[in-house]
Write an enzyme that holds these catalytic residues in place. Structure first.
Site, PDB file in Angstrom:
ATOM      1  N   TYR A 196      39.492  42.757  36.721  1.00  0.00           N
ATOM      2  CA  TYR A 196      38.832  43.085  35.536  1.00  0.00           C
ATOM      3  C   TYR A 196      38.419  41.455  35.065  1.00  0.00           C
ATOM      4  CZ  TYR A 196      40.537  47.844  35.029  1.00  0.00           C
ATOM      5  OH  TYR A 196      40.823  49.003  35.191  1.00  0.00           O
ATOM      6  N   HIS A 200      23.907  30.355  44.086  1.00  0.00           N
ATOM      7  CA  HIS A 200      24.950  30.238  45.105  1.00  0.00           C
ATOM      8  C   HIS A 200      26.288  30.400  44.414  1.00  0.00           C
ATOM      9  CE1 HIS A 200      27.081  27.558  48.365  1.00  0.00           C
ATOM     10  NE2 HIS A 200      27.328  29.025  48.458  1.00  0.00           N
ATOM     11  N   ASP A 259      28.403  34.499  50.539  1.00  0.00           N
ATOM     12  CA  ASP A 259      28.782  33.020  50.592  1.00  0.00           C
ATOM     13  C   ASP A 259      29.765  32.767  51.973  1.00  0.00           C
ATOM     14  OD1 ASP A 259      29.345  30.621  50.091  1.00  0.00           O
ATOM     15  OD2 ASP A 259      30.106  31.097  47.993  1.00  0.00           O
ATOM     16  N   ASP A 286      33.247  51.448  40.395  1.00  0.00           N
ATOM     17  CA  ASP A 286      33.429  52.907  40.371  1.00  0.00           C
ATOM     18  C   ASP A 286      33.199  53.524  39.208  1.00  0.00           C
ATOM     19  OD1 ASP A 286      36.100  52.889  39.206  1.00  0.00           O
ATOM     20  OD2 ASP A 286      37.006  52.784  40.937  1.00  0.00           O
ATOM     21  N   MET A 346      39.995  45.279  44.255  1.00  0.00           N
ATOM     22  CA  MET A 346      41.189  45.612  43.440  1.00  0.00           C
ATOM     23  C   MET A 346      42.155  46.121  44.447  1.00  0.00           C
ATOM     24  SD  MET A 346      41.354  47.898  40.140  1.00  0.00           S
ATOM     25  CE  MET A 346      39.777  47.519  39.479  1.00  0.00           C
TER      26      MET A 346
END
Length: 147
Positions: free
Chosen positions: A113, A22, A64, A30, A74
């Site tokens: 990132y 959890h 969640d 990509d 992003m």
């Protein structure tokens, strides 16, 4: 082969999904994303786009519901309010999987990132559309009768 499990979900990816706890996150990214240099655990889904990958993952992985937004994408560099096609498809896939609208958060590229580096695993797809990356936070499966 297993019954009722999407055939793009490899044994390695099924193990990762089952091993996650959890609050753990998995990054589906990509073809442009630096997956190999970012991932603690890397699974490749060559020949599969990011939308297809999230659909398969969300068929098994609960989102969640203890957080406001279990999906993070992003934001577009230079146009943070833009909503690329893959992002619209991620939202639609989550709506189908969960049976309700799911809030999606956008974060700056380098923040994405860093979150991907901390993710439980990175799933590298062959998605060629830009901004086809999403972080998915695993939720829980409640016992019958518990809400």
């Amino acid at each position: 082969m297993l019954k009722n499990i999407d055939p793009i979900l490899s044994a390695d990816l099924l193990f990762i999904l089952a091993a996650m706890g959890h609050g753990d996150e998995i990054a589906i990214v990509d073809a442009n994303f630096p997956a190999a240099s970012t991932a603690r655990r890397l699974v490749r889904l060559d020949g599969v786009n990011a939308t297809r990958a999230i659909e398969a993952v969300l068929a098994l992985l609960p989102l969640d519901d203890f957080v406001e937004s279990p999906l993070t994408v992003m934001e577009v560099v230079g146009d943070p309010d833009s909503v690329p096609e893959p992002v619209r498809e991620f939202r639609a896939a989550a709506r189908i999987a969960e049976g309700k609208d799911i809030k999606l958060t956008r974060i700056e590229r380098f923040e994405f990132y860093e979150r991907a580096k901390a993710a439980f695993a990175v799933v590298a797809t062959r998605e060629t559309r830009l901004y086809g990356c999403v972080l998915v936070r695993k939720g829980i499966i409640r016992p019958a009768g518990v809400s």
